[in-house]
Design a protein around this motif. Structure first.
Motif, PDB file in Angstrom:
ATOM      1  N   THR A  40       7.733  -1.626   8.017  1.00  0.00           N
ATOM      2  CA  THR A  40       6.547  -2.271   7.444  1.00  0.00           C
ATOM      3  C   THR A  40       6.843  -2.582   5.978  1.00  0.00           C
ATOM      4  O   THR A  40       7.691  -1.926   5.368  1.00  0.00           O
ATOM      5  CB  THR A  40       5.298  -1.355   7.509  1.00  0.00           C
ATOM      6  N   ILE A  92       2.232   1.083   1.430  1.00  0.00           N
ATOM      7  CA  ILE A  92       2.179   0.048   2.463  1.00  0.00           C
ATOM      8  C   ILE A  92       1.330  -1.127   1.969  1.00  0.00           C
ATOM      9  O   ILE A  92       0.283  -0.930   1.352  1.00  0.00           O
ATOM     10  CB  ILE A  92       1.654   0.618   3.806  1.00  0.00           C
ATOM     11  N   CYS A 104      -1.091  -4.258   2.377  1.00  0.00           N
ATOM     12  CA  CYS A 104      -2.010  -5.047   3.199  1.00  0.00           C
ATOM     13  C   CYS A 104      -2.275  -6.309   2.393  1.00  0.00           C
ATOM     14  O   CYS A 104      -2.628  -6.224   1.206  1.00  0.00           O
ATOM     15  CB  CYS A 104      -3.315  -4.289   3.441  1.00  0.00           C
ATOM     16  N   TYR A 162       8.661 -12.029  13.092  1.00  0.00           N
ATOM     17  CA  TYR A 162       8.824 -12.040  11.630  1.00  0.00           C
ATOM     18  C   TYR A 162       8.753 -13.456  11.043  1.00  0.00           C
ATOM     19  O   TYR A 162       9.208 -13.709   9.930  1.00  0.00           O
ATOM     20  CB  TYR A 162      10.159 -11.366  11.260  1.00  0.00           C
ATOM     21  N   SER A 209       1.022  -8.264  13.487  1.00  0.00           N
ATOM     22  CA  SER A 209       1.470  -7.042  12.798  1.00  0.00           C
ATOM     23  C   SER A 209       2.075  -7.368  11.440  1.00  0.00           C
ATOM     24  O   SER A 209       1.777  -6.710  10.453  1.00  0.00           O
ATOM     25  CB  SER A 209       2.512  -6.318  13.642  1.00  0.00           C
ATOM     26  N   LYS A 210       2.939  -8.379  11.407  1.00  0.00           N
ATOM     27  CA  LYS A 210       3.656  -8.668  10.161  1.00  0.00           C
ATOM     28  C   LYS A 210       2.925  -9.753   9.369  1.00  0.00           C
ATOM     29  O   LYS A 210       2.612  -9.580   8.193  1.00  0.00           O
ATOM     30  CB  LYS A 210       5.090  -9.125  10.449  1.00  0.00           C
ATOM     31  N   THR A 244      -0.136  -8.337   8.264  1.00  0.00           N
ATOM     32  CA  THR A 244       0.020  -6.909   7.915  1.00  0.00           C
ATOM     33  C   THR A 244      -1.018  -6.029   8.630  1.00  0.00           C
ATOM     34  O   THR A 244      -1.612  -5.143   8.042  1.00  0.00           O
ATOM     35  CB  THR A 244      -0.053  -6.670   6.384  1.00  0.00           C
ATOM     36  N   TYR A 263      -0.419  -4.155  11.439  1.00  0.00           N
ATOM     37  CA  TYR A 263       0.430  -3.441  12.416  1.00  0.00           C
ATOM     38  C   TYR A 263      -0.359  -2.583  13.411  1.00  0.00           C
ATOM     39  O   TYR A 263      -0.181  -2.673  14.604  1.00  0.00           O
ATOM     40  CB  TYR A 263       1.435  -2.535  11.693  1.00  0.00           C
ATOM     41  N   CYS A 316      12.536  -4.337   3.892  1.00  0.00           N
ATOM     42  CA  CYS A 316      11.089  -4.511   3.692  1.00  0.00           C
ATOM     43  C   CYS A 316      10.465  -3.298   3.009  1.00  0.00           C
ATOM     44  O   CYS A 316       9.386  -3.397   2.421  1.00  0.00           O
ATOM     45  CB  CYS A 316      10.403  -4.742   5.040  1.00  0.00           C
TER      46      CYS A 316
END
Ligand SMILES: Cc1ncc(COP(=O)(O)O)c(C=O)c1O
Length: 412
Positions: free
Chosen positions: A44, A52, A54, A224, A255-256, A259, A261, A388
């Motif tokens: 992530t 992380i 977002c 991706y 998910s990517k 963001t 996930y 990442c």
């Protein structure tokens, strides 16, 4: 051992090396502090403070949703506007000239499951490259299929067309439906992408076999896509007016790109020259959704629609993900340059969350790196570095230490 599992389920066990290595990194962080540990195992995006990410527009829109839009059931296939908007998000300005339809899925993984389950038969092989995301194999095996691999790189190293072709022809001799999963652009785990000419090659091979009556299923895993640069979507246009025996399935994951996930959302998108094939796609995949997870997360679907349908929010989303695309590129460039400087042979990287380094004994190399408090993921044919998740500051020195670890373990 007492076992009550049915014969087909006996012995199934996930051996997730990624989470295992990540656990070792976390234990080390507890001991010596995060600032001294490089945890390059996580898939992530982390910012340079190792938090992380977002995307801010996603957080704002999701948190502003009325409770009813979060907790209500969505239709099994997904809300009608999500099915339209997810296609628009995925294709951008490169929508193929063909019939298309989408169904909502539980992230990208859900779409891979449905494709394998509904477009191959028990005992069939499914083709992907020798560098691949481990879940492909798990999904195949859980569905009583076998994952077959071709060599991703030739000696140049470019997309190995000969290996791809040889394997497809072999499968076509033995199966009615021939499915290949191509994870491009920003391939996990190498960062590879097919060139425009590579896609032409794949399509012309599929067309040849389709003309002979084979059912050719081209699965484009674009998990991706949103971190692969400005030309990333160009190849979708190539899926226009294909032979009726070719079905292209594109898996878009939220998910990517969003963001999100853990909110388990994505869309499986079908592209065909036949309306019948598209109607059948919607019917059989909705049926399988009903039989597995029922419906998917309404709040995630609503978030995508609200962002996509509002020009201002859409622009914010584009700008924010562009920023992280650039950050990941900068981190990767540090590793690639240093690898060159110290003479560490790596696989060619274009974009995406991961870089890979071929290794004879990846486990030994990764273990040796524990001494340097660096945690990378050992794969069958090499070592994966999650660019990442590692700050620019910490990227410096990893290449040299990996090279030293490989020397220490007799691999270089
Ligand atoms: C190659 C690849 N495909 C698909 C996915 C889909 O992930 P998710 O189900 O979380 O959307 C991932 C995630 O790690 C991936 O690496």
């Amino acid at each position: 051992m007492v076992s009550l599992a049915a014969p087909h389920a006996k012995g199934k066990k996930s051996n997730d090396v990624i989470f295992g290595t990540s656990a070792a990194a976390k234990a080390d962080i507890q001991k010596i502090g995060a600032e001294h540990v490089v945890n390059a195992t996580i898939g992530t995006i982390l910012d340079d403070d190792e938090k992380i990410v977002c995307l801010p527009v996603v957080e704002r829109v999701f948190k502003s949703l009325p409770m009813a839009d979060i907790i209500s059931y969505a239709p099994i296939a997904g809300t009608p506007k999500y099915l339209e908007d997810a296609q628009a998000v995925c294709f951008g300005s490169h929508r193929p000239d063909a019939y298309t339809a989408a169904i909502s899925t539980t992230g990208g993984t859900g779409g891979i499951h449905h494709a394998v389950h509904n477009y191959t038969s028990p005992g069939d092989e499914v083709l992907t490259s020798d560098w691949y995301w481990g879940a492909y194999k798990t999904i195949c095996e859980d569905n009583n299929r076998k994952l077959r691999t071709y060599k991703l790189f030739d000696e140049d190293p470019q997309f190995n067309r000969a290996s791809f072709e040889g394997n497809i022809l072999h499968m076509a001799e033995n199966q009615e439906n021939v499915m290949a999963i191509i994870n491009s652009p920003a391939h996990n785990p190498t960062g590879h992408a097919l060139t425009s000419e590579d896609w032409d090659f794949v399509i012309s091979l599929f067309t040849e076999l389709a003309e002979k009556g084979k059912h050719m299923i081209l699965f484009a895993d674009v998990a991706y896509l949103d971190y692969a640069g400005p030309d990333a979507r160009d190849f979708f246009s190539k899926f226009s007016k294909l032979h009726e025996n070719i079905l292209v399935l594109v898996e878009y994951s939220m998910s990517k790109g969003f963001t999100m996930y853990g909110l388990r959302s994505g869309a499986l998108i079908a592209i065909s020259s036949s309306q019948d094939v598209i109607t059948e796609f919607s019917d059989i995949n909705s049926f399988t959704s009903r039989a597995t997870w029922s419906n998917t997360v309404r709040g995630a679907q609503e978030t995508l629609c609200r962002i996509w349908e509002d020009e201002k929010l859409r622009n914010e989303w584009e700008t924010e993900k562009e920023e992280y695309y650039k950050l990941i590129q900068e981190r990767a460039a540090i590793f690639v340059e240093e690898a060159k400087e110290v003479g560490l042979p790596i696989l060619p990287y274009k974009s995406g969350f991961f870089i890979s380094v071929p290794a004879k004994d990846s486990k030994a190399a990764c273990k040796a790196l524990y001494d340097d408090h660096i945690y990378l993921v050992p794969l069958a044919a090499g070592v994966r570095i999650a660019v990442c998740a590692v700050s620019k500051k910490k990227m410096h020195g990893i290449a040299a230490k990996l090279k030293a670890a490989m020397e220490r373990t007799g691999q270089l």
